[in-house]
Design a protein around this motif. Structure first.
Motif, PDB file in Angstrom:
ATOM      1  N   ARG A 115     -28.847 -20.926  51.573  1.00  0.00           N
ATOM      2  CA  ARG A 115     -29.724 -20.832  52.746  1.00  0.00           C
ATOM      3  C   ARG A 115     -31.203 -20.798  52.360  1.00  0.00           C
ATOM      4  O   ARG A 115     -32.051 -20.423  53.158  1.00  0.00           O
ATOM      5  CB  ARG A 115     -29.371 -19.579  53.559  1.00  0.00           C
ATOM      6  N   CYS A 118     -33.491 -22.628  54.570  1.00  0.00           N
ATOM      7  CA  CYS A 118     -33.547 -22.084  55.926  1.00  0.00           C
ATOM      8  C   CYS A 118     -34.575 -20.953  56.014  1.00  0.00           C
ATOM      9  O   CYS A 118     -34.857 -20.453  57.103  1.00  0.00           O
ATOM     10  CB  CYS A 118     -32.168 -21.559  56.345  1.00  0.00           C
ATOM     11  N   SER A 119     -35.107 -20.554  54.862  1.00  0.00           N
ATOM     12  CA  SER A 119     -36.061 -19.445  54.820  1.00  0.00           C
ATOM     13  C   SER A 119     -37.485 -19.970  54.771  1.00  0.00           C
ATOM     14  O   SER A 119     -37.737 -21.108  54.354  1.00  0.00           O
ATOM     15  CB  SER A 119     -35.803 -18.574  53.580  1.00  0.00           C
ATOM     16  N   ARG A 120     -38.411 -19.129  55.187  1.00  0.00           N
ATOM     17  CA  ARG A 120     -39.825 -19.484  55.119  1.00  0.00           C
ATOM     18  C   ARG A 120     -40.345 -19.155  53.727  1.00  0.00           C
ATOM     19  O   ARG A 120     -40.154 -18.048  53.225  1.00  0.00           O
ATOM     20  CB  ARG A 120     -40.617 -18.722  56.169  1.00  0.00           C
ATOM     21  N   SER A 151     -34.840 -16.986  45.337  1.00  0.00           N
ATOM     22  CA  SER A 151     -35.289 -15.965  46.283  1.00  0.00           C
ATOM     23  C   SER A 151     -36.608 -15.326  45.882  1.00  0.00           C
ATOM     24  O   SER A 151     -37.201 -14.585  46.675  1.00  0.00           O
ATOM     25  CB  SER A 151     -34.220 -14.870  46.432  1.00  0.00           C
ATOM     26  N   THR A 154     -38.900 -16.021  48.502  1.00  0.00           N
ATOM     27  CA  THR A 154     -38.606 -15.564  49.862  1.00  0.00           C
ATOM     28  C   THR A 154     -38.683 -14.046  50.026  1.00  0.00           C
ATOM     29  O   THR A 154     -38.738 -13.563  51.144  1.00  0.00           O
ATOM     30  CB  THR A 154     -37.203 -16.033  50.294  1.00  0.00           C
TER      31      THR A 154
END
Length: 375
Positions: A115, A118-120, A151, A154
């Motif tokens: 995902r 799908c993250s900013r 990550s 994120t």
């Protein structure tokens, strides 16, 4: 009248052109401006019309350098990317382009964090990259870290990432040690927590800040739950180990904290009950807890008994036993099976393969209880 009409038409043309190339998002504007940087293979000839931007994720990933096999891996890991909107996806890839990430890196990142796209990732992006480059020492090391743990782009930069890294620096882990832990333990930042009890555990291990094991002890205790630590220490105490001996063992071999209670329990039961060794031997040779019970310990001990019955030489006994249990498979076969005459070697090999193929009772119907993160 005509000049006014001319000005009105010119104004409408400029607005139309602006709508085709710009949006309110600054990141989208960066995509339009640096599209040739992302897709270096798309070279616009001065005599040709501008090349049309890709309209879907398939075209985007292909222009990024992904082959059909890469696309299959990406879409099987995260099916929603197949129908992802082109503009946001291009925006994210534009931000990643400055870090030197390739198509194969993107495949690994999606496999690691499905995902991720799908993250900013544009929140505090420039500030975050500057901080991470200073932390890892170079953009190349940062690229390797991002492939291992996307990550990092994120996490909440100000409220999570910076405080956790500062906390480890305060405890005594910084520089190369910090880099090693961030790469080897991708969950270090979101799962770290320290309190007085954990700090007391670190002292009980007896590991000093200058020790090579210190960063492993601190990071593993940092990401572990207090309840889980207590449970694993209590589990070893049941087999006759004192609390002082256990913490000394964890200081020398902190990766024991990554083993499940069930694995340690089964290995200890076999070592003490079947091999007839004392808990002190396990404290001196922690590899006995890491070894695979079904693939290594049981078949090799069974072979040792078989050799004893056949009165063969060499035999797996005494101090040689512990050495034999640590050997690679090929070396073990050469030293204790293939060294015999062909007929004897074939008999021993068949016995050994059969012993490795045996499964515990009710293994196929065993229910796997998942408790989430194992630490």
């Amino acid at each position: 009248m005509l000049p006014k009409l001319h000005l009105l038409l010119r104004f409408r043309f400029l607005v139309s052109a602006s709508n085709r190339h710009f949006t309110r998002s600054n990141s989208v504007f960066r995509i339009t401006a640096t599209y040739s940087t992302i897709c270096p293979n798309q070279v616009e000839s001065p005599n040709e019309e501008a090349i049309e931007h890709p309209r879907d994720s398939i075209q985007i990933f292909k222009q990024w350098g992904c082959c059909e096999n890469d696309l299959l891996k990406i879409f099987s890991r995260q099916p929603s990317l197949r129908n992802a909107q082109a503009t946001p996806l291009l925006s994210k890839l534009n931000l990643l382009s400055s870090l030197g990430l390739t198509g194969s890196d993107i495949v690994k990142m999606v496999n690691c964090r499905p995902r991720f796209f799908c993250s900013r990732i544009n929140n505090c992006f420039d500030e975050r990259i500057e901080f991470l480059v200073n932390l890892f020492g170079s953009r190349e090391m940062l690229r390797k870290a991002l492939v291992r743990n996307p990550s990092l782009l994120t996490y909440d930069f100000h409220n999570t990432m910076k405080p956790v890294i500062a906390l480890y620096e305060e405890i005594g882990i910084s520089g190369n040690d910090s880099i090693a832990m961030l790469i080897s333990r991708p969950t270090l930042i979101p799962r770290t927590s320290f309190n007085e009890e954990k700090m007391e555990y670190i002292k009980k291990t007896g590991v000093s800040k200058g020790s090579e094991m210190y960063k492993y002890v601190v990071s593993l205790l940092g990401i572990s739950r207090i309840e889980t630590i207590r449970e694993k220490v209590t589990n070893l105490e049941k087999f006759g180990c004192s609390e002082e001996e256990i913490w000394s063992l964890l200081g020398r071999s902190p990766l024991i904290l990554t083993l499940s209670v069930d694995k340690v329990q089964r290995n200890m039961t076999f070592v003490l009950g079947t091999m007839k060794l004392s808990p002190r031997v396990v404290l001196e040779h922690p590899f006995l807890l890491f070894s695979n019970l079904e693939a290594v310990l049981k078949p090799r001990i069974s072979l040792a008994r078989k050799q004893k019955e056949m009165e063969l030489d060499p035999q797996i006994k005494g101090s040689i036993m512990l050495t034999a249990l640590r050997m690679t498979e090929n070396r073990f076969l050469n030293l204790f099976i293939k060294c015999h005459p062909e007929d004897v070697a074939n008999e021993l090999l068949d016995f050994y393969k059969h012993a490795k193929g045996l499964k515990p009772l009710a293994e196929s119907s065993k229910k796997i209880l998942r408790k989430g993160f194992p630490f």
